[in-house]
Design an enzyme around this catalytic site. Structure first.
Site, PDB file in Angstrom:
ATOM      1  N   ALA A   1       0.797  -1.234   0.000  1.00 59.81           N
ATOM      2  CA  ALA A   1       0.000   0.000   0.000  1.00 59.81           C
ATOM      3  C   ALA A   1       0.835   1.294   0.000  1.00 59.81           C
ATOM      4  CB  ALA A   1      -0.989  -0.037   1.167  1.00 59.81           C
TER       5      ALA A   1
ATOM      6  N   ARG B   1      -5.310  -0.222  -9.060  1.00 57.65           N
ATOM      7  CA  ARG B   1      -5.618  -1.204  -8.015  1.00 57.65           C
ATOM      8  C   ARG B   1      -6.640  -0.561  -7.068  1.00 57.65           C
ATOM      9  NH1 ARG B   1      -0.974  -4.590  -5.444  1.00 57.65           N
ATOM     10  NH2 ARG B   1      -2.746  -6.008  -5.259  1.00 57.65           N
TER      11      ARG B   1
ATOM     12  N   GLN C   1       4.055 -13.426  -1.693  1.00 53.79           N
ATOM     13  CA  GLN C   1       4.834 -12.270  -1.215  1.00 53.79           C
ATOM     14  C   GLN C   1       5.631 -12.607   0.048  1.00 53.79           C
ATOM     15  OE1 GLN C   1       1.655 -12.139  -2.239  1.00 53.79           O
ATOM     16  NE2 GLN C   1       1.070 -10.145  -3.060  1.00 53.79           N
TER      17      GLN C   1
ATOM     18  N   ASP D   1      -4.044  -2.576   3.912  1.00 51.27           N
ATOM     19  CA  ASP D   1      -4.227  -1.839   2.650  1.00 51.27           C
ATOM     20  C   ASP D   1      -5.250  -0.733   2.781  1.00 51.27           C
ATOM     21  OD1 ASP D   1      -3.191  -4.663   1.857  1.00 51.27           O
ATOM     22  OD2 ASP D   1      -2.699  -3.280   0.221  1.00 51.27           O
TER      23      ASP D   1
ATOM     24  N   ASN E   1      -6.470  -6.422   4.433  1.00 48.24           N
ATOM     25  CA  ASN E   1      -5.070  -6.770   4.153  1.00 48.24           C
ATOM     26  C   ASN E   1      -5.079  -8.012   3.271  1.00 48.24           C
ATOM     27  OD1 ASN E   1      -2.211  -6.292   4.558  1.00 48.24           O
ATOM     28  ND2 ASN E   1      -2.181  -8.164   5.774  1.00 48.24           N
ATOM     29  N   LYS E   2      -3.911  -8.480   2.910  1.00 44.84           N
ATOM     30  CA  LYS E   2      -3.769  -9.610   1.989  1.00 44.84           C
ATOM     31  C   LYS E   2      -4.659 -10.786   2.385  1.00 44.84           C
ATOM     32  CE  LYS E   2      -1.886  -9.692  -0.995  1.00 44.84           C
ATOM     33  NZ  LYS E   2      -2.632  -9.312  -2.231  1.00 44.84           N
TER      34      LYS E   2
HETATM   35  O1  MRU Z   1      -1.156  -7.279  -3.263  1.00 46.60           O
HETATM   36  P1  MRU Z   1      -0.052  -6.608  -2.494  1.00 46.60           P
HETATM   37  O2  MRU Z   1       1.225  -7.345  -2.521  1.00 46.60           O
HETATM   38  O3  MRU Z   1       0.099  -5.156  -2.897  1.00 46.60           O
HETATM   39  O4  MRU Z   1      -0.587  -6.622  -1.005  1.00 46.60           O
HETATM   40  C1  MRU Z   1       0.202  -6.079   0.013  1.00 46.60           C
HETATM   41  C2  MRU Z   1      -0.371  -6.249   1.362  1.00 46.60           C
HETATM   42  O5  MRU Z   1      -1.434  -6.789   1.545  1.00 46.60           O
HETATM   43  C3  MRU Z   1       0.384  -5.604   2.481  1.00 46.60           C
HETATM   44  O6  MRU Z   1       0.235  -6.330   3.651  1.00 46.60           O
HETATM   45  C4  MRU Z   1      -0.144  -4.181   2.703  1.00 46.60           C
HETATM   46  O7  MRU Z   1      -0.160  -3.480   1.492  1.00 46.60           O
HETATM   47  C5  MRU Z   1       0.648  -3.439   3.688  1.00 46.60           C
HETATM   48  S1  MRU Z   1       2.228  -2.977   3.052  1.00 46.60           S
HETATM   49  C6  MRU Z   1       3.032  -2.091   4.231  1.00 46.60           C
END
Ligand code: MRU
Length: 352
Positions: free
Chosen positions: A52, A93, A202, A243, A253-254
């Site tokens: 994010a 996104r 990730q 996010d 979040n993810k």
């Molecule tokens: O799909 P992504 O890799 O952009 O998702 C990232 C996440 O879900 C992170 O946990 C979130 O963005 C926090 S990053 C400090």
């Protein structure tokens, strides 16, 4: 902490941006040069840059690159064309609110700057650099506040995290992984457990890479092992990023974060969300209003180039889920640790 290994996913150099290509890590460390706003939009959409706050920083530079391409001396025309650049970047996104926050801040700077177009363009570059510098400081503060708010026992903690909320996902220190970094620096960390984080891995690719760079002890597990690890008493606290957090403290979040929070609750393990105020969407009252990105079915169908299922199945690939505030022990922000219901009191501190 070995600062010589510090990672910066977005780098401004001369008159263009370099991005670490996060789709190629950990196998290859490649930098991609971005000189046009359209290319920045593609880089965000295809997750060359992701996470994010890093998306916010990248979008801010994308706004400047777009401004630079506008050739006009007419202020209204300039602002209208900049709004068109903003629209393209906004469509990359949908879930991480930092994208919208950074674009809104850049538009505000453009509208409020008086003088020739060349001056507005320079002010936009300054603003993008300020967003980047602030995020680095913010994450360091989150890391330190988070460390203060972690359980005091045991002396060295075993922290479980999900996805990558590290340097790669921010301007350069991390939110959840910033807490890990601060704990490691102060000898308060025994080990990190990192979920691999299907489908895009990730955790396995990026969090593990960052920790290895800095010598932070890390154990990689598949997502389905997290509950077992908690049941076995192997985890003292869970720390994740976010996010988008809504005014009531619900946190997107993810995908997979929600199930972690449920399991943590079942085992009385504290569950922390670490995020800057730029991740808080005070305009949304609760998490059910957060748009959840759905990504290509190939991410579920395949691991890398290998297809893992028969032809003829259907797919569902939500990239994020929402953890209700009731499952969150505290939210770590740059202004300290707060209970989810106290988050609203920080609204006046949000910079836009
Ligand atoms: O799909 P992504 O890799 O952009 O998702 C990232 C996440 O879900 C992170 O946990 C979130 O963005 C926090 S990053 C400090």
């Amino acid at each position: 902490m070995n600062l010589t290994n510090q990672v910066f996913p977005v780098i401004w150099q001369d008159d263009h941006v370099w991005l670490i290509d996060q789709n190629r890590l950990p196998g290859e460390y490649d930098l991609v040069q971005i000189s046009r706003s359209d290319d920045m939009a593609v880089a965000i959409k295809t997750m060359i840059v992701r996470g994010a706050p890093a998306i916010g920083v990248a979008a801010a530079y994308g706004m400047y690159l777009g401004a630079r391409e506008i050739i006009t001396a007419d202020r209204d025309q300039f602002l209208a064309r900049l709004e068109a650049v903003a629209k393209i970047l906004r469509e990359t996104r949908p879930t991480a609110v930092n994208l919208f926050w950074a674009i809104a801040r850049m538009m505000k700077v453009a509208r409020q700057t008086i003088g020739p177009i060349a001056h507005i363009k320079q002010t936009l570059l300054d603003a993008a650099q300020a967003i980047q510098a602030e995020d680095l400081q913010t994450c360091q503060a989150i890391g330190d506040h988070g460390l203060d708010a972690l359980p005091q026992t045991p002396a060295r903690l075993r922290l479980l995290t999900h996805c990558n909320a590290g340097a790669l996902a921010t301007a350069g220190y991390g939110t959840a992984l910033g807490v890990v970094r601060s704990a490691w620096r102060d000898d308060r960390l025994e080990r990190v457990y990192a979920d691999e984080t299907r489908p895009r891995l990730q955790g396995a690719r990026l969090t593990a890479w960052e920790c290895v760079q800095e010598g932070i002890p890390i154990t990689l597990i598949t997502d389905s092992m997290a509950a077992h690890c908690m049941q076995q008493g192997m985890v003292d606290a869970v720390v994740v990023g976010a996010d988008r957090i809504t005014a009531n403290g619900d946190a997107a979040n993810k995908i997979g974060t929600y199930s972690l929070a449920l399991v943590a609750k079942a085992h009385s393990i504290p569950f922390f969300v670490a995020a800057p105020l730029s991740t808080v969407d005070f305009a949304l009252s609760e998490g059910s209003h957060i748009p959840i990105e759905e990504r290509d079915s190939d991410e579920v169908r395949q691991i890398g180039e290998t297809v893992i299922c028969p032809v003829g199945v259907d797919f569902y690939n939500p990239a994020f889920d929402v953890t209700p505030a009731a499952l969150i022990t505290a939210i770590f922000t740059e202004h300290g640790a707060v209970k989810p219901h106290e988050l609203i009191h920080l609204k006046p501190k949000q910079v836009l």
